[in-house]
Design a protein around this motif. Sequence first.
Motif, PDB file in Angstrom:
ATOM      1  N   ALA A   1      73.504  67.558   8.207  1.00  0.00           N
ATOM      2  CA  ALA A   1      73.029  66.207   8.545  1.00  0.00           C
ATOM      3  C   ALA A   1      71.627  65.980   7.985  1.00  0.00           C
ATOM      4  O   ALA A   1      71.305  64.870   7.539  1.00  0.00           O
ATOM      5  CB  ALA A   1      73.046  66.001  10.055  1.00  0.00           C
ATOM      6  N   PHE A   2      70.808  67.014   7.986  1.00  0.00           N
ATOM      7  CA  PHE A   2      69.459  66.893   7.437  1.00  0.00           C
ATOM      8  C   PHE A   2      69.508  66.543   5.955  1.00  0.00           C
ATOM      9  O   PHE A   2      68.713  65.738   5.469  1.00  0.00           O
ATOM     10  CB  PHE A   2      68.670  68.187   7.654  1.00  0.00           C
ATOM     11  N   ALA A   3      70.464  67.121   5.253  1.00  0.00           N
ATOM     12  CA  ALA A   3      70.603  66.820   3.822  1.00  0.00           C
ATOM     13  C   ALA A   3      70.954  65.354   3.598  1.00  0.00           C
ATOM     14  O   ALA A   3      70.569  64.769   2.581  1.00  0.00           O
ATOM     15  CB  ALA A   3      71.676  67.726   3.205  1.00  0.00           C
ATOM     16  N   ARG A   4      71.675  64.747   4.545  1.00  0.00           N
ATOM     17  CA  ARG A   4      72.062  63.330   4.407  1.00  0.00           C
ATOM     18  C   ARG A   4      70.990  62.377   4.920  1.00  0.00           C
ATOM     19  O   ARG A   4      70.881  61.261   4.431  1.00  0.00           O
ATOM     20  CB  ARG A   4      73.353  63.066   5.194  1.00  0.00           C
ATOM     21  N   ARG A   5      70.220  62.780   5.912  1.00  0.00           N
ATOM     22  CA  ARG A   5      69.272  61.878   6.588  1.00  0.00           C
ATOM     23  C   ARG A   5      67.849  62.419   6.506  1.00  0.00           C
ATOM     24  O   ARG A   5      67.211  62.681   7.506  1.00  0.00           O
ATOM     25  CB  ARG A   5      69.659  61.706   8.065  1.00  0.00           C
ATOM     26  N   ARG A   6      67.337  62.539   5.313  1.00  0.00           N
ATOM     27  CA  ARG A   6      65.992  63.091   5.125  1.00  0.00           C
ATOM     28  C   ARG A   6      64.901  62.198   5.713  1.00  0.00           C
ATOM     29  O   ARG A   6      63.807  62.662   5.981  1.00  0.00           O
ATOM     30  CB  ARG A   6      65.729  63.355   3.652  1.00  0.00           C
ATOM     31  N   GLU A   7      65.202  60.928   5.937  1.00  0.00           N
ATOM     32  CA  GLU A   7      64.194  60.046   6.534  1.00  0.00           C
ATOM     33  C   GLU A   7      63.894  60.426   7.987  1.00  0.00           C
ATOM     34  O   GLU A   7      62.896  59.989   8.547  1.00  0.00           O
ATOM     35  CB  GLU A   7      64.609  58.573   6.438  1.00  0.00           C
ATOM     36  N   LEU A   8      64.737  61.265   8.568  1.00  0.00           N
ATOM     37  CA  LEU A   8      64.533  61.729   9.938  1.00  0.00           C
ATOM     38  C   LEU A   8      63.933  63.133   9.976  1.00  0.00           C
ATOM     39  O   LEU A   8      64.049  63.840  10.976  1.00  0.00           O
ATOM     40  CB  LEU A   8      65.865  61.725  10.701  1.00  0.00           C
TER      41      LEU A   8
ATOM     42  N   SER B   1      67.208  54.345  15.175  1.00  0.00           N
ATOM     43  CA  SER B   1      66.810  54.734  16.530  1.00  0.00           C
ATOM     44  C   SER B   1      67.896  55.566  17.200  1.00  0.00           C
ATOM     45  O   SER B   1      67.599  56.491  17.959  1.00  0.00           O
ATOM     46  CB  SER B   1      66.477  53.502  17.380  1.00  0.00           C
ATOM     47  N   VAL B   2      69.145  55.270  16.903  1.00  0.00           N
ATOM     48  CA  VAL B   2      70.255  56.048  17.453  1.00  0.00           C
ATOM     49  C   VAL B   2      70.285  57.429  16.800  1.00  0.00           C
ATOM     50  O   VAL B   2      70.466  58.446  17.476  1.00  0.00           O
ATOM     51  CB  VAL B   2      71.597  55.309  17.276  1.00  0.00           C
ATOM     52  N   GLY B   3      70.083  57.485  15.487  1.00  0.00           N
ATOM     53  CA  GLY B   3      70.031  58.771  14.792  1.00  0.00           C
ATOM     54  C   GLY B   3      68.911  59.651  15.312  1.00  0.00           C
ATOM     55  O   GLY B   3      69.101  60.851  15.544  1.00  0.00           O
ATOM     56  N   LYS B   4      67.735  59.051  15.522  1.00  0.00           N
ATOM     57  CA  LYS B   4      66.604  59.807  16.069  1.00  0.00           C
ATOM     58  C   LYS B   4      66.917  60.337  17.461  1.00  0.00           C
ATOM     59  O   LYS B   4      66.610  61.485  17.785  1.00  0.00           O
ATOM     60  CB  LYS B   4      65.360  58.920  16.140  1.00  0.00           C
ATOM     61  N   ALA B   5      67.522  59.499  18.282  1.00  0.00           N
ATOM     62  CA  ALA B   5      67.863  59.924  19.644  1.00  0.00           C
ATOM     63  C   ALA B   5      68.877  61.071  19.616  1.00  0.00           C
ATOM     64  O   ALA B   5      68.785  62.003  20.418  1.00  0.00           O
ATOM     65  CB  ALA B   5      68.411  58.743  20.444  1.00  0.00           C
TER      66      ALA B   5
END
Length: 160
Positions: free
Chosen positions: A130-137, A106-110
């Motif tokens: 960051a997109f390469a690390r957090r593909r779930e977002l 939730s913090v990452g999404k915010a």
Amino acid sequence: MARLAWFIPILLLLGSLAPAKDPATRRADRVKKILGKIEAGSERYRTTALRVLAQLGDESCLDVVSAQLTAKEDGVRAEAARCLGRLRLAGSAGRLLPLIDDKSSSVGKAAVWALGELRDAAVLPDMDKAFARRRELRADFAIAYGTIGDKRMKPTVLSV
């Protein structure tokens, strides 16, 4: 007592003739009051105060809101990120980028949403990493890229 009855309307009249504060001064006073109390408040108070600061705030809020980015509560960190996005203050992007990798999604999404709200194309290379690390977002990144106006990443984000 009856003799003093005439005195009350005069006091009320004089009180109403006192100069009222202009809206900008009232706003600045309210922001100052919130900034002074936010550190000692409960989690609920801090999240509410951050929402109010997002509507009323100005440059004087940057350091206090940024301090809430390191709070132990996920909700406070997420609300602080959203507050920085709504305020669109210079220097906010550098404070938001590390939050993308927060353990709480939730913090990452915010943080991703707030970076989109800043509409600063200078953060795009860091967002790509960051997109390469957090593909779930990826859906959140797609919205942020669209808000910034970066069309090159949209197909890539949506295809992953």
